[in-house]
Design a protein around this motif. Structure first.
Motif, PDB file in Angstrom:
ATOM      1  N   ASP A   1       0.472  -1.523  -0.402  1.00 26.68           N
ATOM      2  CA  ASP A   1       0.094   0.121   0.577  1.00 26.68           C
ATOM      3  C   ASP A   1       0.799   1.480  -0.122  1.00 26.68           C
ATOM      4  OD1 ASP A   1      -2.695  -1.362  -0.353  1.00 26.68           O
ATOM      5  OD2 ASP A   1      -2.487  -1.041   2.100  1.00 26.68           O
ATOM      6  N   GLY A   2       2.034   1.398  -0.603  1.00 23.33           N
ATOM      7  CA  GLY A   2       2.373   2.680  -1.163  1.00 23.33           C
ATOM      8  C   GLY A   2       3.718   3.046   0.647  1.00 23.33           C
ATOM      9  N   ARG A   3       3.895   1.712   0.995  1.00 21.57           N
ATOM     10  CA  ARG A   3       4.572   1.850   2.232  1.00 21.57           C
ATOM     11  C   ARG A   3       5.959   1.827   2.191  1.00 21.57           C
ATOM     12  NH1 ARG A   3      -0.344   0.465   4.960  1.00 21.57           N
ATOM     13  NH2 ARG A   3       0.531  -2.131   5.285  1.00 21.57           N
ATOM     14  N   GLU A   4       5.780   0.698   1.272  1.00 23.84           N
ATOM     15  CA  GLU A   4       7.454   0.037   1.239  1.00 23.84           C
ATOM     16  C   GLU A   4       7.746   0.000  -0.571  1.00 23.84           C
ATOM     17  OE1 GLU A   4       7.779  -3.670   4.325  1.00 23.84           O
ATOM     18  OE2 GLU A   4       7.864  -4.090   2.022  1.00 23.84           O
ATOM     19  N   ALA A   5       8.835   0.161  -1.292  1.00 18.79           N
ATOM     20  CA  ALA A   5       9.737   1.082  -2.374  1.00 18.79           C
ATOM     21  C   ALA A   5      10.660   0.178  -2.703  1.00 18.79           C
ATOM     22  CB  ALA A   5       9.488   1.797  -2.382  1.00 18.79           C
ATOM     23  N   VAL A   6      10.614  -0.266  -3.938  1.00 22.56           N
ATOM     24  CA  VAL A   6      12.275  -0.547  -4.575  1.00 22.56           C
ATOM     25  C   VAL A   6      12.442   0.319  -5.892  1.00 22.56           C
ATOM     26  CG1 VAL A   6      13.307  -2.760  -5.966  1.00 22.56           C
ATOM     27  CG2 VAL A   6      11.654  -2.918  -3.847  1.00 22.56           C
ATOM     28  N   VAL A   7      13.871   0.625  -5.654  1.00 23.09           N
ATOM     29  CA  VAL A   7      14.831   1.634  -6.551  1.00 23.09           C
ATOM     30  C   VAL A   7      15.406   0.886  -7.019  1.00 23.09           C
ATOM     31  CG1 VAL A   7      15.969   3.454  -6.781  1.00 23.09           C
ATOM     32  CG2 VAL A   7      13.737   3.522  -5.093  1.00 23.09           C
ATOM     33  N   LYS A   8      15.210   1.058  -8.470  1.00 26.07           N
ATOM     34  CA  LYS A   8      16.255   0.331  -9.307  1.00 26.07           C
ATOM     35  C   LYS A   8      17.097   1.136  -9.953  1.00 26.07           C
ATOM     36  CE  LYS A   8      13.332  -3.342 -10.182  1.00 26.07           C
ATOM     37  NZ  LYS A   8      13.825  -4.388 -10.331  1.00 26.07           N
ATOM     38  N   SER A   9      18.392   0.762  -9.901  1.00 26.21           N
ATOM     39  CA  SER A   9      19.203   1.989 -11.259  1.00 26.21           C
ATOM     40  C   SER A   9      20.865   1.154 -11.650  1.00 26.21           C
ATOM     41  CB  SER A   9      20.163   2.840  -8.976  1.00 26.21           C
ATOM     42  OG  SER A   9      20.957   1.941  -8.543  1.00 26.21           O
ATOM     43  N   GLU A  10      21.606   1.505 -12.291  1.00 30.65           N
ATOM     44  CA  GLU A  10      23.045   0.987 -12.584  1.00 30.65           C
ATOM     45  C   GLU A  10      23.757   1.775 -12.566  1.00 30.65           C
ATOM     46  OE1 GLU A  10      21.987   1.352 -16.958  1.00 30.65           O
ATOM     47  OE2 GLU A  10      21.005  -0.633 -17.109  1.00 30.65           O
ATOM     48  N   VAL A  11      24.703   0.859 -11.707  1.00 27.22           N
ATOM     49  CA  VAL A  11      26.072   1.568 -11.206  1.00 27.22           C
ATOM     50  C   VAL A  11      27.479   1.508 -12.046  1.00 27.22           C
ATOM     51  CG1 VAL A  11      27.666   2.079  -9.566  1.00 27.22           C
ATOM     52  CG2 VAL A  11      25.863   2.377  -8.621  1.00 27.22           C
ATOM     53  N   THR A  12      27.989   2.040 -12.438  1.00 28.89           N
ATOM     54  CA  THR A  12      29.069   1.905 -13.590  1.00 28.89           C
ATOM     55  C   THR A  12      30.456   1.760 -12.638  1.00 28.89           C
ATOM     56  OG1 THR A  12      28.564   2.315 -15.492  1.00 28.89           O
ATOM     57  CG2 THR A  12      30.607   2.163 -15.615  1.00 28.89           C
ATOM     58  N   LEU A  13      31.189   1.351 -12.041  1.00 28.05           N
ATOM     59  CA  LEU A  13      31.978   1.561 -11.804  1.00 28.05           C
ATOM     60  C   LEU A  13      33.497   2.077 -11.765  1.00 28.05           C
ATOM     61  CD1 LEU A  13      31.844  -2.057  -9.081  1.00 28.05           C
ATOM     62  CD2 LEU A  13      30.952   0.873  -8.697  1.00 28.05           C
ATOM     63  N   PRO A  14      34.903   2.633 -11.631  1.00 25.82           N
ATOM     64  CA  PRO A  14      35.828   3.052 -12.229  1.00 25.82           C
ATOM     65  C   PRO A  14      36.489   1.907 -12.397  1.00 25.82           C
ATOM     66  CG  PRO A  14      35.839   3.503 -10.544  1.00 25.82           C
ATOM     67  CD  PRO A  14      33.941   2.889 -10.469  1.00 25.82           C
ATOM     68  N   GLY A  15      37.699   1.433 -13.401  1.00 23.83           N
ATOM     69  CA  GLY A  15      38.284   0.720 -13.436  1.00 23.83           C
ATOM     70  C   GLY A  15      37.897  -0.936 -14.406  1.00 23.83           C
ATOM     71  N   ALA A  16      36.340  -0.894 -14.186  1.00 22.40           N
ATOM     72  CA  ALA A  16      35.408  -2.432 -14.859  1.00 22.40           C
ATOM     73  C   ALA A  16      36.009  -1.967 -16.160  1.00 22.40           C
ATOM     74  CB  ALA A  16      34.022  -1.357 -14.899  1.00 22.40           C
ATOM     75  N   ALA A  17      36.685  -3.136 -16.766  1.00 20.31           N
ATOM     76  CA  ALA A  17      36.831  -3.799 -17.732  1.00 20.31           C
ATOM     77  C   ALA A  17      35.695  -3.947 -18.945  1.00 20.31           C
ATOM     78  CB  ALA A  17      38.133  -5.110 -18.709  1.00 20.31           C
ATOM     79  N   ASP A  18      34.818  -4.175 -19.002  1.00 19.48           N
ATOM     80  CA  ASP A  18      33.683  -3.376 -19.581  1.00 19.48           C
ATOM     81  C   ASP A  18      32.493  -2.636 -19.991  1.00 19.48           C
ATOM     82  OD1 ASP A  18      33.098  -4.829 -18.000  1.00 19.48           O
ATOM     83  OD2 ASP A  18      31.984  -6.533 -18.289  1.00 19.48           O
ATOM     84  N   LYS A  19      33.158  -2.220 -18.623  1.00 17.18           N
ATOM     85  CA  LYS A  19      31.954  -0.970 -18.269  1.00 17.18           C
ATOM     86  C   LYS A  19      30.622  -1.277 -17.936  1.00 17.18           C
ATOM     87  CE  LYS A  19      35.445   1.710 -18.466  1.00 17.18           C
ATOM     88  NZ  LYS A  19      35.608   2.441 -17.125  1.00 17.18           N
ATOM     89  N   LYS A  20      30.170  -3.066 -17.800  1.00 23.04           N
ATOM     90  CA  LYS A  20      29.067  -3.143 -17.713  1.00 23.04           C
ATOM     91  C   LYS A  20      28.361  -2.606 -16.626  1.00 23.04           C
ATOM     92  CE  LYS A  20      25.683  -7.307 -18.368  1.00 23.04           C
ATOM     93  NZ  LYS A  20      25.533  -8.671 -18.249  1.00 23.04           N
ATOM     94  N   PRO A  21      27.107  -2.243 -16.763  1.00 17.98           N
ATOM     95  CA  PRO A  21      26.492  -1.315 -15.603  1.00 17.98           C
ATOM     96  C   PRO A  21      26.197  -2.613 -14.463  1.00 17.98           C
ATOM     97  CG  PRO A  21      25.870  -0.208 -17.418  1.00 17.98           C
ATOM     98  CD  PRO A  21      26.549  -1.518 -17.580  1.00 17.98           C
TER      99      PRO A  21
END
Length: 203
Positions: free
Chosen positions: A123-143
């Motif tokens: 009933d709107g009291r809980e939430a899931v927020v989705k995101s993509e993070v790209t970390l520095p130095g990641a070889a393939d830069k895949k989020p």
């Protein structure tokens, strides 16, 4: 596991640097993440301790460590005494904050994209927020896919779980804690956490 801790470290900073009064959890994460990264980027190796202290001071109000601990301990939480619950929550919070402070400055150049569509539950009291993070130095830069689970309180949204590439922080610890309790009981788990935190403090 390292990716999960890295993203958890970033999340702690993202959520605690500004007092953004938004009723939308996605806006909260998006707006404060920019300010968190700005602060992290001021770390030139000479002021690392000060930066860590500033971020850590802002961590606890935005997280429900008691709820995180209860979920991580799982069914054994019900069998714990009030004193044991207090000890577990305190030591687990210390463990997470130690992990955060040890890793956060390494990811000051990370990029984060918060998805605008928030999944609301209960009933709107809980939430899931989705995101993509790209970390520095990641070889393939895949989020890296990172989901933040929050619930609404009179004081605003609070985080009680983080999931990275399908790996839940709470679930990972539940597996570890369950094994520890089976071997040595609740007191054994408390002692194990105290020893880990003591080692981190002396390192």
């Amino acid at each position: 596991m390292k990716k999960l801790f890295a993203c958890f470290a970033l999340l702690l900073g993202f959520l605690n640097l500004a007092h953004a009064a938004s009723d939308n959890p996605a806006d909260l994460i998006r707006d404060t993440s920019r300010q968190a990264l700005d602060l992290l980027r001021k770390d030139d190796g000479k002021n690392s301790a000060k930066v860590r202290e500033q971020l850590i001071t802002m961590v606890t109000p935005k997280f429900d460590f008691q709820r995180m601990t209860a979920l991580a301990v799982g069914k054994d939480w019900r069998a714990a005494s009030p004193t044991q619950k207090e000890q577990l929550a305190r030591e687990f919070q210390t463990l997470l904050v130690n992990t955060y402070s040890a890793t956060m400055t390494r990811f000051k150049n990370a990029q984060i994209e918060v998805k605008p569509n928030v999944q609301l539950n209960n009933d709107g009291r809980e939430a899931v927020v989705k995101s993509e993070v790209t970390l520095p130095g990641a070889a393939d830069k895949k989020p890296i896919n990172v989901d933040y689970t929050l619930y609404k309180t009179p004081q605003g949204w609070k985080v009680y779980n983080v999931t990275v590439e399908g790996g839940s922080l709470v679930t990972i610890y539940r597996n570890q804690f369950g094994e520890q309790v089976r071997k040595n009981g609740i007191d054994g788990l408390v002692k194990s956490l105290q020893e880990k935190n003591g080692s981190a403090k002396s390192a």
